[in-house]
Scaffold this motif. Structure first.
Motif, PDB file in Angstrom:
ATOM      1  N   GLN A  13      31.967   0.214   8.385  1.00  0.00           N
ATOM      2  CA  GLN A  13      30.809   0.360   7.929  1.00  0.00           C
ATOM      3  C   GLN A  13      29.899  -0.623   8.758  1.00  0.00           C
ATOM      4  O   GLN A  13      29.219  -1.688   9.677  1.00  0.00           O
ATOM      5  CB  GLN A  13      29.748   0.748   6.948  1.00  0.00           C
ATOM      6  CG  GLN A  13      30.210   2.763   7.171  1.00  0.00           C
ATOM      7  CD  GLN A  13      28.734   3.120   6.700  1.00  0.00           C
ATOM      8  OE1 GLN A  13      27.462   2.554   6.345  1.00  0.00           O
ATOM      9  NE2 GLN A  13      29.895   4.062   5.706  1.00  0.00           N
ATOM     10  N   ASN A  67      23.377   3.931   2.094  1.00  0.00           N
ATOM     11  CA  ASN A  67      24.194   3.505   3.639  1.00  0.00           C
ATOM     12  C   ASN A  67      23.028   2.204   4.093  1.00  0.00           C
ATOM     13  O   ASN A  67      23.181   1.066   4.733  1.00  0.00           O
ATOM     14  CB  ASN A  67      23.771   5.141   4.534  1.00  0.00           C
ATOM     15  CG  ASN A  67      25.043   6.487   3.994  1.00  0.00           C
ATOM     16  OD1 ASN A  67      26.414   5.343   4.301  1.00  0.00           O
ATOM     17  ND2 ASN A  67      24.147   7.069   3.560  1.00  0.00           N
ATOM     18  N   LYS A  68      22.035   2.534   3.689  1.00  0.00           N
ATOM     19  CA  LYS A  68      20.948   1.309   4.869  1.00  0.00           C
ATOM     20  C   LYS A  68      21.410  -0.007   3.565  1.00  0.00           C
ATOM     21  O   LYS A  68      21.054  -0.846   4.891  1.00  0.00           O
ATOM     22  CB  LYS A  68      19.436   1.825   3.457  1.00  0.00           C
ATOM     23  CG  LYS A  68      18.378   0.530   4.271  1.00  0.00           C
ATOM     24  CD  LYS A  68      18.475   0.541   5.888  1.00  0.00           C
ATOM     25  CE  LYS A  68      17.333  -0.247   6.243  1.00  0.00           C
ATOM     26  NZ  LYS A  68      17.041  -1.902   5.641  1.00  0.00           N
ATOM     27  N   GLN A 102      23.968  -1.235   5.911  1.00  0.00           N
ATOM     28  CA  GLN A 102      23.134  -2.043   7.011  1.00  0.00           C
ATOM     29  C   GLN A 102      22.801  -3.613   6.329  1.00  0.00           C
ATOM     30  O   GLN A 102      23.365  -3.951   7.254  1.00  0.00           O
ATOM     31  CB  GLN A 102      22.652  -0.891   7.651  1.00  0.00           C
ATOM     32  CG  GLN A 102      22.853   0.293   8.263  1.00  0.00           C
ATOM     33  CD  GLN A 102      21.153   1.626   8.841  1.00  0.00           C
ATOM     34  OE1 GLN A 102      20.750   1.101   8.340  1.00  0.00           O
ATOM     35  NE2 GLN A 102      21.833   2.853   8.073  1.00  0.00           N
ATOM     36  N   ASP A 103      22.308  -3.472   5.891  1.00  0.00           N
ATOM     37  CA  ASP A 103      21.344  -5.054   5.299  1.00  0.00           C
ATOM     38  C   ASP A 103      22.672  -5.566   5.439  1.00  0.00           C
ATOM     39  O   ASP A 103      22.410  -7.071   5.197  1.00  0.00           O
ATOM     40  CB  ASP A 103      20.461  -5.039   4.390  1.00  0.00           C
ATOM     41  CG  ASP A 103      19.203  -3.879   4.172  1.00  0.00           C
ATOM     42  OD1 ASP A 103      18.723  -3.907   5.965  1.00  0.00           O
ATOM     43  OD2 ASP A 103      18.817  -3.194   3.255  1.00  0.00           O
ATOM     44  N   LYS A 113      25.793  -5.356   7.056  1.00  0.00           N
ATOM     45  CA  LYS A 113      26.387  -5.674   7.577  1.00  0.00           C
ATOM     46  C   LYS A 113      25.567  -6.716   8.244  1.00  0.00           C
ATOM     47  O   LYS A 113      26.289  -7.950   8.879  1.00  0.00           O
ATOM     48  CB  LYS A 113      26.464  -4.743   8.243  1.00  0.00           C
ATOM     49  CG  LYS A 113      27.212  -5.061   9.717  1.00  0.00           C
ATOM     50  CD  LYS A 113      27.111  -3.754  10.896  1.00  0.00           C
ATOM     51  CE  LYS A 113      28.276  -3.890  11.692  1.00  0.00           C
ATOM     52  NZ  LYS A 113      28.269  -2.949  12.376  1.00  0.00           N
TER      53      LYS A 113
END
Length: 353
Positions: free
Chosen positions: A129, A331-332, A335-336, A338
């Motif tokens: 991810q 999952n959030k 994203q942060d 990444k």
């Protein structure tokens, strides 16, 4: 939300109600904490015979063939004499150089390895991810190996990568060692801080290839003799961490006779002698983590020292939440992370060849 402000006020007396968790997560957390309590002895030692059985039950083997997410894994020996090895997670191939995430697992400095199921899964998701090659380090455990053994091993893992690259990776997966990030949760988050500071102070000036571009202390394990408001308010409410388990970890890890105000645990303005080139930091904090007050204080120390720091706060998250992909916050936070990697890379992806 009210939970975001729960880390400070001493007037908070009402015990909060934990957010509902999926049944699968509740069962996993219950099993994990039961295993921890079964092997930790009151005298600060670990029942290694029982631990070895539990370790085998909870561990996942490396998988050299790509899974459905395209990630393969294999193990690399770094120092056989000290038992330092790493599990590497990588795609089968990459068209451009990938950043590297060096990961230090949690477990109160005394338990677990890169093979443990939740940590194995976290690193696999980091790879797929975030788009990075992940090197998950097996460091020596306390109380057999107290402070500073874990920090020494963490630094030596970086020295190994700087000198040797990542053996077994192959030419089909180029890496950008100038974009190396350190990540770890709980005790691993504590290790991330101290390893990053030592690397910037002692090794970065002479490093051949590896540059620490940023760090992710995820719900890092810091503490002190003081019992903070969040520790008292969430005692017996939040899963995974309580005062007894925290005290065990510090007793096992810190030098014999030291208290919890030792600089390894208690990072304050007075004892945080930060390197001038201390890397940009993203601190992850959960609103149902008893250690959240210590983590917020840590972020404040970095700010006061003039370091680049951002906080990713998840009001409903318990200690270790990001190890459970069933949770939306797990999952959030990826994203942060990444976005943080892409904004702090030495060589942006768009210009890589």
């Amino acid at each position: 939300m009210e939970a975001k402000n729960q880390g400070g006020g001493a007037g908070t007396t009402k015990r909060p109600t934990p957010p509902p968790l999926p049944l699968s997560v509740r069962l996993q957390v219950t099993g994990l904490t039961a295993a921890i309590d079964a092997v930790e002895r009151r005298d600060g030692t670990v029942n290694r015979c029982l631990y070895s059985v539990i370790d085998r039950l909870l561990s996942a083997r490396p998988n050299p063939r790509p899974d459905k997410s395209g990630v393969r894994s294999f193990d690399v020996t770094m120092d056989a004499s000290r038992g330092i090895w790493a599990r590497v997670f990588a795609p089968a191939a990459a068209e451009h150089p990938l950043p590297v995430i060096v990961y230090y697992h949690g477990g109160g400095f005394a338990l677990f390895s890169p093979a443990i199921g939740p940590f194995n899964g976290v690193c696999r998701r980091f790879c797929s991810q975030i788009g990075a090659v992940v090197v998950s380090v097996n460091y020596r455990l306390a109380p057999e190996h107290r402070y500073p053994a874990a920090y020494d091993d963490g630094v030596d893992a970086l020295r190994f990568i700087d000198a040797n690259g990542i053996p077994g990776l192959g030419a089909d997966v180029p890496v950008d060692l100038a974009s190396c990030f350190l990540a770890g949760e709980s005790a691993g988050g504590n290790i991330v801080h101290h390893v990053a500071n030592r690397w910037a102070t002692e090794w970065q000036p002479s490093a051949k290839n590896l540059r620490v571009a940023g760090i992710f202390p995820v719900q890092p394990y810091f503490g002190g003799e003081e019992r903070t408001e969040s520790e008292l308010r969430l005692e017996g409410v939040a899963p995974v961490v309580n005062l007894r388990r925290s005290d065990f970890s510090w007793k096992a890890f810190l030098p014999v006779g030291a208290n919890r105000d030792h600089p390894a645990a208690h990072v304050t303005d007075e004892n945080a002698d930060l390197a001038e080139e201390f890397p940009p930091t993203m601190v992850v904090i959960g609103g149902f983590d008893p250690l959240m007050d210590w983590q917020q204080r840590y972020a404040d120390v970095l700010r006061r020292k003039g370091k680049k720091v951002q906080v990713a706060e998840f009001p409903d998250a318990f200690h270790g939440f990001y190890g459970f992909p069933e949770l939306a916050d797990a999952n959030k936070v990826l994203q942060d992370m990444k976005a943080f990697v892409e904004s702090n890379r030495a060589t942006p992806k768009s210009t890589s060849s």
